[in-house]
Design an enzyme around this catalytic site. Structure first.
Site, PDB file in Angstrom:
ATOM      1  N   TYR A 154      23.723  98.098  22.968  1.00 28.29           N
ATOM      2  CA  TYR A 154      23.624  96.959  22.046  1.00 28.29           C
ATOM      3  C   TYR A 154      24.883  96.898  21.215  1.00 28.29           C
ATOM      4  O   TYR A 154      25.349  97.926  20.717  1.00 28.29           O
ATOM      5  CB  TYR A 154      22.416  97.123  21.113  1.00 28.29           C
ATOM      6  CG  TYR A 154      21.306  96.166  21.448  1.00 28.29           C
ATOM      7  CD1 TYR A 154      21.531  94.794  21.394  1.00 28.29           C
ATOM      8  CD2 TYR A 154      20.049  96.618  21.846  1.00 28.29           C
ATOM      9  CE1 TYR A 154      20.531  93.899  21.733  1.00 28.29           C
ATOM     10  CE2 TYR A 154      19.043  95.727  22.168  1.00 28.29           C
ATOM     11  CZ  TYR A 154      19.286  94.353  22.110  1.00 28.29           C
ATOM     12  OH  TYR A 154      18.311  93.478  22.440  1.00 28.29           O
ATOM     13  N   GLU A 210      25.473  94.035  18.782  1.00 31.23           N
ATOM     14  CA  GLU A 210      25.390  92.817  17.956  1.00 31.23           C
ATOM     15  C   GLU A 210      26.475  92.832  16.899  1.00 31.23           C
ATOM     16  O   GLU A 210      26.745  93.869  16.278  1.00 31.23           O
ATOM     17  CB  GLU A 210      24.005  92.719  17.301  1.00 31.23           C
ATOM     18  CG  GLU A 210      22.962  92.198  18.256  1.00 31.23           C
ATOM     19  CD  GLU A 210      21.578  92.081  17.645  1.00 31.23           C
ATOM     20  OE1 GLU A 210      21.444  92.204  16.410  1.00 31.23           O
ATOM     21  OE2 GLU A 210      20.631  91.865  18.420  1.00 31.23           O
ATOM     22  N   ASP A 249      34.887  70.364  27.379  1.00 26.55           N
ATOM     23  CA  ASP A 249      34.191  71.361  28.202  1.00 26.55           C
ATOM     24  C   ASP A 249      34.947  71.443  29.526  1.00 26.55           C
ATOM     25  O   ASP A 249      34.861  70.548  30.361  1.00 26.55           O
ATOM     26  CB  ASP A 249      32.744  70.898  28.411  1.00 26.55           C
ATOM     27  CG  ASP A 249      31.948  71.855  29.288  1.00 26.55           C
ATOM     28  OD1 ASP A 249      32.563  72.685  29.993  1.00 26.55           O
ATOM     29  OD2 ASP A 249      30.706  71.751  29.286  1.00 26.55           O
ATOM     30  N   THR A 292      33.042  77.971  31.138  1.00 21.62           N
ATOM     31  CA  THR A 292      32.417  79.129  31.776  1.00 21.62           C
ATOM     32  C   THR A 292      33.544  79.961  32.376  1.00 21.62           C
ATOM     33  O   THR A 292      34.686  79.503  32.481  1.00 21.62           O
ATOM     34  CB  THR A 292      31.446  78.718  32.900  1.00 21.62           C
ATOM     35  OG1 THR A 292      32.169  77.927  33.852  1.00 21.62           O
ATOM     36  CG2 THR A 292      30.277  77.915  32.363  1.00 21.62           C
ATOM     37  N   LYS A 322      33.638  79.589  37.407  1.00 24.21           N
ATOM     38  CA  LYS A 322      33.930  78.506  38.377  1.00 24.21           C
ATOM     39  C   LYS A 322      35.362  78.696  38.888  1.00 24.21           C
ATOM     40  O   LYS A 322      35.624  79.712  39.528  1.00 24.21           O
ATOM     41  CB  LYS A 322      33.657  77.153  37.724  1.00 24.21           C
ATOM     42  CG  LYS A 322      32.176  77.014  37.289  1.00 24.21           C
ATOM     43  CD  LYS A 322      31.853  75.642  36.790  1.00 24.21           C
ATOM     44  CE  LYS A 322      30.387  75.501  36.438  1.00 24.21           C
ATOM     45  NZ  LYS A 322      30.079  75.868  35.051  1.00 24.21           N
ATOM     46  N   ARG A 325      29.576  85.416  35.654  1.00 27.22           N
ATOM     47  CA  ARG A 325      28.855  84.276  35.067  1.00 27.22           C
ATOM     48  C   ARG A 325      28.830  84.437  33.552  1.00 27.22           C
ATOM     49  O   ARG A 325      28.362  85.456  33.041  1.00 27.22           O
ATOM     50  CB  ARG A 325      27.416  84.222  35.588  1.00 27.22           C
ATOM     51  CG  ARG A 325      27.286  84.238  37.073  1.00 27.22           C
ATOM     52  CD  ARG A 325      25.925  83.800  37.521  1.00 27.22           C
ATOM     53  NE  ARG A 325      25.820  82.372  37.432  1.00 27.22           N
ATOM     54  CZ  ARG A 325      26.372  81.532  38.314  1.00 27.22           C
ATOM     55  NH1 ARG A 325      27.036  81.984  39.351  1.00 27.22           N
ATOM     56  NH2 ARG A 325      26.252  80.239  38.162  1.00 27.22           N
TER      57      ARG A 325
HETATM   58  N1  DSN Z   1      27.947  73.291  35.688  1.00 24.49           N
HETATM   59  C1  DSN Z   1      26.932  72.861  36.603  1.00 24.49           C
HETATM   60  C2  DSN Z   1      27.529  72.620  37.941  1.00 24.49           C
HETATM   61  O1  DSN Z   1      28.512  71.929  37.949  1.00 24.49           O
HETATM   62  O2  DSN Z   1      27.033  73.051  38.991  1.00 24.49           O
HETATM   63  C3  DSN Z   1      25.728  73.663  36.559  1.00 24.49           C
HETATM   64  O3  DSN Z   1      25.194  73.656  35.273  1.00 24.49           O
END
Ligand code: DSN
Length: 412
Positions: free
Chosen positions: A51, A53, A197, A223, A226, A232
């Site tokens: 942990y 935090e 984003d 994220t 990708k 992830r």
């Molecule tokens: N970001 C999405 C996608 O493009 O697959 C999933 O939430």
């Protein structure tokens, strides 16, 4: 996996089946990728046992000295990679990164403006079925239905009418360049905060193959899994003047203990992304997407907006009189994994759709180049143009497996 197969043979068997699926098929889901062995090792490490935090130097638990080192490395590398003043690497996902930004600058009921999900946006950008559409008063822009690209004049006009607190830009299914500077100017004009984003295009932004919003917009969220090819998870970038509020919004605002094994893996991912070969990889992702778009077009399929500038292609299957769902299922039988996707002017539900989203990050990670994309494009076209022909699907399945085997997920 020797311990796992002994302790839990059922889960070990499921993982093995998934490994075979990945090895023998072609992953064309635009939001997916294949992480390095180093990222896998960090993810599967003992860093998960703790942990932590709080933040480095200010934890609510003892024994965090090595977790501080890992999180500091992840933050410093993220800042270096994107040229940002501040990085928060704790968001468990892109949605939680977005949620924290909203939380740091809006109250429930405040006006939020964003791109609609059906025209390329994301659930967390204000869809009525997401927290974002429930907590905030949402107005959404789409694309121009003729050009199928963003019309910044329309966005500006909407902003002047709605007077949003936050304007979100960035998308999940938009194949063209996004002008982040134009969005920040629109936000400044109406006194809004601008959040970009870049989850889909983070790798491209980090390497200059798409203009980066960092340093231009107020907040950048993303994220790591990708085009960035990491574990992830999510992260947030902003200037120092917004750092304290952002950090507070993540913890204690909306998350408890950070996933420290994931943060260690994010640090690895950012280091990999700082290497010169990562820029070559991003260049190839775009070249591959362009090659695929050209073939799909030459086969008579309609590519939304007429092409692509990034890692994805959106296909409109209306002229083939099939749905995105039917195409996804048929291609899946051939070992080609894609996802059905809504398109501009969509008439069907998101579970059915008239379109397909095709992306090149994962196959490019396997070392595939333009000639492979052209071949895959022909296979996709053959199947969607003759969707009930099981013989064609069966033959392509064999060819897909042969190609996939030549490009191992993890070469020795
Ligand atoms: N970001 C999405 C996608 O493009 O697959 C999933 O939430």
């Amino acid at each position: 996996m020797s311990y796992l197969s002994h302790t839990d043979p059922q889960i070990a068997d499921i993982i093995e089946k998934e490994r075979q699926r990945q090895v023998g098929g072609l992953e064309l889901i635009a939001s997916e990728n294949l992480v390095s062995r180093a990222v896998l090792e960090a993810m599967g490490s003992i860093m998960t046992n703790k942990y932590a935090e709080g933040y480095p130097g200010k934890r609510y638990y003892g024994g965090c000295e090595f977790h501080d080192m890992a999180e500091n490395l992840a933050r410093d590398r993220a800042k270096q990679l994107f040229g940002a003043e501040h990085a928060n690497v704790q968001p468990h996902s892109g949605t939680q990164a977005n949620m924290a930004v909203y939380f740091s600058v809006m109250k429930c009921g405040d006006p939020l403006m964003s791109m609609s999900l059906s025209q390329g946006g994301h659930l967390s950008h204000g869809s009525p079925v997401s927290f974002s559409g429930t907590f905030y008063t949402v107005s959404q822009y789409g694309v121009d239905l003729k050009t199928e690209t963003l019309d910044y004049g329309v966005v500006a006009e909407m902003a002047r009418k709605v007077r949003p607190k936050v304007i979100v830009c960035g998308a999940s299914a938009y194949p063209r360049i996004i002008d982040f500077k134009a969005f920040q100017e629109i936000a400044d004009d109406v006194g809004a905060v601008c959040m970009a984003d870049i989850a889909h295009i983070a790798g491209l932004c980090a390497t200059g193959f798409h203009p980066s919003p960092v340093g231009t917009v107020d907040f950048t969220t993303s994220t790591t899994h990708k085009t960035l090819r990491g574990p992830r998870g999510g992260f947030i970038l902003c200037n120092n003047d917004r750092a304290a509020a952002t950090d507070k919004a993540i913890f204690p605002g909306m998350q408890g203990g950070p996933l420290m094994h994931t943060i260690a893996a994010k640090a690895v991912c950012f280091k990999e992304a700082l290497s010169p070969s990562f820029a070559d990889y991003q260049r190839q992702i775009v070249k591959n997407a362009k090659a695929m778009a050209e073939v799909l077009s030459s086969e008579g399929l309609r590519v939304v907006s007429g092409g692509t500038d990034n890692h994805l292609i959106l296909l409109d299957l209306s002229a083939q009189h099939i749905t995105g769902l039917e195409a996804e299922v048929a291609l899946g039988k051939a070992g080609i994994t894609v996802n059905k996707n809504t398109i501009p002017n969509e008439t069907r539900s998101p579970f059915v759709t008239s379109g397909l989203r095709v992306g090149t990050p994962a196959v490019t990670s396997r070392g595939m180049k333009e000639e492979n994309m052209r071949q895959i494009g022909h296979w996709i076209a053959s199947i969607v143009k003759d969707i009930k022909n099981e013989a064609v699907i069966g033959k392509i399945r064999t060819d897909v497996e042969a190609m996939a085997t030549r490009y191992p997920l993890y070469p020795e």
